[in-house]
Design a protein around this motif. Structure first.
Motif, PDB file in Angstrom:
ATOM      1  N   PRO A 166       0.807  -1.228   0.000  1.00 30.55           N
ATOM      2  CA  PRO A 166       0.000   0.000   0.000  1.00 30.55           C
ATOM      3  C   PRO A 166       0.841   1.281   0.000  1.00 30.55           C
TER       4      PRO A 166
ATOM      5  N   THR B 293      -5.363  -1.590   9.075  1.00 29.75           N
ATOM      6  CA  THR B 293      -5.096  -2.307   7.832  1.00 29.75           C
ATOM      7  C   THR B 293      -5.626  -1.472   6.670  1.00 29.75           C
TER       8      THR B 293
ATOM      9  N   ARG C 256      -7.335  -0.284   3.381  1.00 27.77           N
ATOM     10  CA  ARG C 256      -8.401  -0.849   2.550  1.00 27.77           C
ATOM     11  C   ARG C 256      -8.716   0.156   1.443  1.00 27.77           C
TER      12      ARG C 256
ATOM     13  N   ASP D  72     -10.423   2.399  -1.262  1.00 27.99           N
ATOM     14  CA  ASP D  72     -11.814   2.850  -1.197  1.00 27.99           C
ATOM     15  C   ASP D  72     -12.164   3.602  -2.485  1.00 27.99           C
TER      16      ASP D  72
ATOM     17  N   PRO E 270      -4.673  -5.926   1.732  1.00 23.83           N
ATOM     18  CA  PRO E 270      -5.261  -5.904   0.385  1.00 23.83           C
ATOM     19  C   PRO E 270      -4.338  -6.618  -0.600  1.00 23.83           C
ATOM     20  N   THR E 271      -4.941  -7.273  -1.578  1.00 21.95           N
ATOM     21  CA  THR E 271      -4.145  -7.972  -2.588  1.00 21.95           C
ATOM     22  C   THR E 271      -3.490  -6.977  -3.538  1.00 21.95           C
TER      23      THR E 271
ATOM     24  N   ALA F 166      -6.005  -5.831  -6.105  1.00 19.07           N
ATOM     25  CA  ALA F 166      -6.932  -4.796  -5.642  1.00 19.07           C
ATOM     26  C   ALA F 166      -6.239  -3.439  -5.575  1.00 19.07           C
ATOM     27  N   LEU F 167      -5.020  -3.444  -5.053  1.00 16.85           N
ATOM     28  CA  LEU F 167      -4.273  -2.191  -4.975  1.00 16.85           C
ATOM     29  C   LEU F 167      -3.987  -1.622  -6.357  1.00 16.85           C
TER      30      LEU F 167
END
Length: 520
Positions: A27, A84, A86, A88, A307-308, A311-312
């Motif tokens: 991230p 963590t 996430r 959005d 997060p995978t 996804a990122l």
């Protein structure tokens, strides 16, 4: 493994610390890539901000905002590290709205709004990539980025007016005869002007920036922070009035030998230092208890999985596309406006009541106009001269701006601003609005009526003119933008000057309405 709620991240087991570091690794890389792309896409806006920091004493603090924000974020790393990340999608929508808002500001060439949009896009990128919980945990440091934006110039004139009124009332309470006309103050010993440098804007901005930082680092209760920030706003405004009064008194008591030149600026900064020290001393009276101030709002680390990468990556790509929407739109607008030209109308024709006379001098700062129309008229019998000026600007981004704080209808070295207001006059049974500006130079008085013609619209205020410029740019279509002004001597009889200007507008109403009230 259960973690006590008050246990700092540094005291977690090695395995838990390793897990938290792994959760944050990708991230943070994605956020770094997003911020880098953001600054590349909007490098012109960032460079414009940096140029103002470098050349302006008022906004020089902007160079320190970035390091201060990093310092504050480092102080919250324990709390933020327990969350963590996430990604959005709401943050992506915020980036899209801000990027398009930046494009509208770019179309109207409103630099401060472009810079505000860029500053707010940083927390929006954090929101999109790391999520709303991280955004909330870092809310204050990220909000502090707004102090990097060189804004506040719109407060200069209200602050000048407050300082002038405060000084006049204080002088009268001191038993000193004083006459004021706007920001021009006359005493038996000498004359004074509350100039822009005397507005106190630099003290106010510096005080609020320091006050917000002090409140964040010192207090935990929201009401305490808000109370100190309110104090940081009110104190420099009142203190600047006291400073101006003191400078006038020093000048009067020294027979105009002291505090009339650069020394009164020096006195100002010394005085401001004392005000800041006093402000911090007052703030200590509602300081948090030591135990409360040192308490950490620690919570157990978030147990959600990281997060995978997919996804990122998807959220980062969406964030970058949303961020690029504004610059792409502006590029298309620039292409459409590239060949914009300016055609100049003819000046109002002379008639028996208003014959044209030799044009007198009219020094102003609309020097980068694409073209000008100038003519002077004398009323029947030579009762008074009315000077006519129209300056035309192309509807093209990057050209010299029509609406700018640097564009003045007078020479600031020759004339003193004595006041202005919007005025509605009746012409041919129609209400016609103008901006009335009153000027002083020694014994001379001058009155100027002005307005803008933005496309097909008659506008008198600068913000409205900027807004309509943006609308016209976004909707397309050829146009020209004009500033139109009428000037006359007013002596000590402003009503006679208004009557003269009204008579001129009425005599030339058809030409003015067709060519100068709303440009084709």
């Amino acid at each position: 493994m259960a973690v006590p709620a008050d246990k700092p991240l540094a005291d977690l087991s090695a395995a838990e610390q390793t897990r938290r570091a792994g959760i944050w690794r990708h991230p943070l890389v994605a956020l770094g890539a997003g911020l880098l792309a953001l600054f590349i896409l909007f490098h012109d806006t960032l460079a414009a901000m940096a140029a103002i920091w470098w050349r302006s004493d008022t906004f020089a603090h902007g160079m320190l905002i970035g390091p201060i924000v990093v310092y504050m974020l480092a102080g919250r790393r324990t709390e933020i590290g327990r969350i963590t990340p996430r990604p959005d999608s709401a943050g992506v929508l915020a980036l899209l709205a801000l990027s398009l808002g930046w494009a509208v500001a770019a179309a109207a060439e409103v630099g401060v709004v472009q810079q505000l949009a860029l500053a707010v896009m940083v927390p929006a990128m954090v929101w999109a990539v790391l999520g709303r919980r991280v955004l909330w945990a870092a809310a204050f440091p990220l909000a502090y980025l707004l102090f990097a934006v060189p804004m506040g110039e719109s407060l200069v004139e209200p602050l000048q007016d407050f300082t002038a009124v405060f000084t006049v009332k204080a002088l009268r309470l001191s038993g000193i005869p004083v006459f004021s006309e706007g920001r021009y103050i006359t005493t038996p010993t000498g004359n004074f002007e509350v100039a822009e440098a005397c507005s106190g804007i630099r003290y106010l901005i510096a005080s609020v920036a320091l006050g917000c930082l002090y409140a964040y680092l010192t207090y935990r209760a929201a009401w305490r922070r808000l109370a100190f920030i309110a104090l940081a706003i009110v104190m420099p405004i009142v203190a600047n009035g006291v400073r101006a009064y003191g400078i006038v008194m020093i000048a009067l008591l020294s027979d105009m030998k002291l505090a009339t030149g650069v020394d009164h600026i020096i006195y100002g900064w010394l005085f401001f230092g004392l005000v800041v020290m006093l402000m911090f001393w007052i703030g200590r009276f509602w300081a948090d208890d030591t135990a409360v101030a040192g308490a950490a709002a620690a919570v157990p680390p978030d147990s959600a999985p990281a997060p995978t990468r997919r996804a990122l990556g998807g959220m980062l790509a969406a964030a970058l596309l949303a961020t690029a929407a504004g610059p792409i739109l502006v590029m298309r607008l620039d292409e459409a406006q590239r060949d914009a030209t300016v055609t100049l109308p003819t000046p109002p024709a002379a008639d028996g009541a208003w014959p044209v006379t030799a044009a007198g001098e009219w020094r102003h700062t609309y020097r980068n106009a694409a073209g000008q129309v100038r003519a002077d008229y004398l009323r029947d019998g030579g009762e008074g001269r009315v000077q006519f000026l129209a300056a035309a600007y192309p509807a093209r981004r990057g050209a010299a701006p029509l609406v700018s704080s640097g564009n003045l209808l007078y020479d600031a070295e020759q004339w003193i601003h004595a006041g202005e207001e919007l005025r509605t006059v009746s012409v041919a049974g129609q209400a016609f609005e103008v901006r009335e500006l009153r000027l002083i130079s020694g014994e001379r008085r001058r009155m100027i009526w002005s307005w803008y013609a933005i496309g097909p619209r008659h506008v008198v205020s600068m913000p409205a003119a900027k807004a309509w410029q943006a609308w016209e740019s976004l909707t397309g279509g050829p146009r020209r933008d004009l500033v139109v002004a009428l000037a006359t001597a007013s002596a000590d009889r402003p009503d006679e000057a208004r009557e003269r200007l009204t008579a001129f507008v009425a005599a030339h109403w058809q030409t003015l309405r067709e060519q100068y009230v709303a440009a084709p």
